[in-house]
Design a protein around this motif. Structure first.
Motif, short mmCIF file in Angstrom:
data_model
loop_
_atom_site.label_atom_id
_atom_site.label_comp_id
_atom_site.label_asym_id
_atom_site.label_seq_id
_atom_site.Cartn_x
_atom_site.Cartn_y
_atom_site.Cartn_z
N SER A 88 44.00 40.16 48.24
CA SER A 88 44.65 41.43 48.46
C SER A 88 45.58 41.74 47.29
O SER A 88 45.93 40.87 46.53
N GLY A 89 45.94 42.98 47.21
CA GLY A 89 46.79 43.41 46.12
C GLY A 89 46.47 44.84 45.75
O GLY A 89 45.68 45.51 46.43
N PRO A 90 47.04 45.35 44.67
CA PRO A 90 46.76 46.72 44.27
C PRO A 90 45.29 46.88 43.84
O PRO A 90 44.66 45.94 43.38
N TRP A 91 44.78 48.09 43.97
CA TRP A 91 43.36 48.34 43.71
C TRP A 91 42.99 48.08 42.25
O TRP A 91 41.89 47.63 41.96
N LEU A 92 43.91 48.30 41.32
CA LEU A 92 43.61 48.06 39.91
C LEU A 92 43.39 46.57 39.64
O LEU A 92 42.53 46.19 38.85
N ARG A 93 44.12 45.75 40.34
CA ARG A 93 43.96 44.30 40.21
C ARG A 93 42.58 43.89 40.71
O ARG A 93 41.94 43.00 40.14
N TYR A 94 42.11 44.54 41.74
CA TYR A 94 40.79 44.23 42.29
C TYR A 94 39.69 44.59 41.29
O TYR A 94 38.76 43.82 41.08
N LEU A 95 39.80 45.74 40.66
CA LEU A 95 38.81 46.13 39.67
C LEU A 95 38.86 45.22 38.44
O LEU A 95 37.83 44.94 37.83
N SER A 96 40.03 44.76 38.07
CA SER A 96 40.14 43.87 36.92
C SER A 96 39.53 42.50 37.20
O SER A 96 39.21 41.76 36.27
N THR A 97 39.34 42.16 38.47
CA THR A 97 38.72 40.89 38.82
C THR A 97 37.30 40.80 38.28
O THR A 97 36.87 39.75 37.81
N PHE A 98 36.57 41.90 38.33
CA PHE A 98 35.22 41.90 37.79
C PHE A 98 35.23 41.65 36.28
O PHE A 98 34.37 40.96 35.76
N PHE A 99 36.23 42.20 35.61
CA PHE A 99 36.36 41.95 34.18
C PHE A 99 36.72 40.49 33.92
O PHE A 99 36.25 39.89 32.96
N LEU A 100 37.56 39.90 34.76
CA LEU A 100 37.92 38.49 34.59
C LEU A 100 36.71 37.58 34.79
O LEU A 100 36.56 36.58 34.10
N LEU A 101 35.85 37.93 35.73
CA LEU A 101 34.69 37.09 36.01
C LEU A 101 33.63 37.21 34.92
O LEU A 101 33.02 36.22 34.54
N SER A 102 33.38 38.41 34.43
CA SER A 102 32.35 38.60 33.40
C SER A 102 32.65 39.87 32.62
O SER A 102 32.19 40.96 32.98
N PRO A 103 33.40 39.75 31.54
CA PRO A 103 33.81 40.95 30.80
C PRO A 103 32.65 41.70 30.15
O PRO A 103 32.65 42.93 30.13
N VAL A 104 31.67 41.00 29.63
CA VAL A 104 30.56 41.67 28.96
C VAL A 104 29.73 42.47 29.96
O VAL A 104 29.37 43.63 29.72
N THR A 105 29.43 41.87 31.10
CA THR A 105 28.65 42.56 32.12
C THR A 105 29.40 43.79 32.63
O THR A 105 28.80 44.85 32.83
N THR A 106 30.70 43.66 32.83
CA THR A 106 31.48 44.80 33.29
C THR A 106 31.47 45.93 32.27
O THR A 106 31.30 47.10 32.62
N ASN A 141 37.56 41.37 48.66
CA ASN A 141 37.04 40.03 48.55
C ASN A 141 35.74 40.11 47.79
O ASN A 141 34.85 40.87 48.17
N VAL A 142 35.61 39.34 46.72
CA VAL A 142 34.43 39.42 45.88
C VAL A 142 33.18 39.03 46.65
O VAL A 142 32.10 39.55 46.42
N ARG A 143 33.31 38.14 47.61
CA ARG A 143 32.16 37.71 48.42
C ARG A 143 31.60 38.87 49.23
O ARG A 143 30.39 38.98 49.42
N TYR A 144 32.44 39.76 49.70
CA TYR A 144 31.97 40.90 50.49
C TYR A 144 31.15 41.87 49.65
O TYR A 144 30.39 42.65 50.18
#
Length: 134
Positions: A1-19, A58-61
């Motif tokens: 949980s957290g702010p929505w921008l943090r959630y979107l940045s999670t995808f960049f943290l996991l795979s920046p090139v794919t994002t 949640n990234v799993r969802y």
């Protein structure tokens, strides 16, 4: 949980090139009206709806969105390659860059998830694990 921008940045943290390639591919799809527009719309809809629904960060969802994200990212890569003048050299450089990126993503996966007892892919856990490396 957290702010929505943090959630979107999670995808960049996991795979920046794919994002990044997904953003290029989705932009090209929406601008040109290509066949991948439906996939891009599906991915954007699921990502946007997960920002609105409480406790859905949640990234799993979001596992159904990964296929569409990777396909649209591939289309974005194709669009970028089409803009080059020397297709063979650009293709070789892209293949090398993608191989290096895949190895980096695999190392990140092993570092974040294999040795740790993490049971969940919540945004908070991903951001904390990424911050430990810095």
């Amino acid at each position: 949980s957290g702010p929505w921008l943090r959630y979107l940045s999670t995808f960049f943290l996991l795979s920046p090139v794919t994002t990044g390639l997904f953003v290029v591919g989705a932009g090209a799809a929406f601008l040109t009206g290509k066949c991948e527009t439906a996939l891009a719309a599906f991915a954007v809809f699921l990502l946007a709806s997960s920002l609105v629904v409480p406790y859905f960060q949640n990234v799993r969802y979001l596992s159904p969105v990964y296929g569409a994200v990777y396909l649209v990212a591939g289309a974005g890569l194709w669009q970028a390659l089409r803009l080059t003048r020397n297709f063979r050299v650009a293709s070789a450089l892209v293949c090398a860059a993608l191989t290096i990126t895949a190895a980096q993503d695999w190392r990140e996966f092993e570092r974040m998830w294999v040795p740790s007892p993490t049971n969940d892919l919540s945004v908070r856990v991903i951001v904390e694990m990424a911050a430990q490396d810095r």
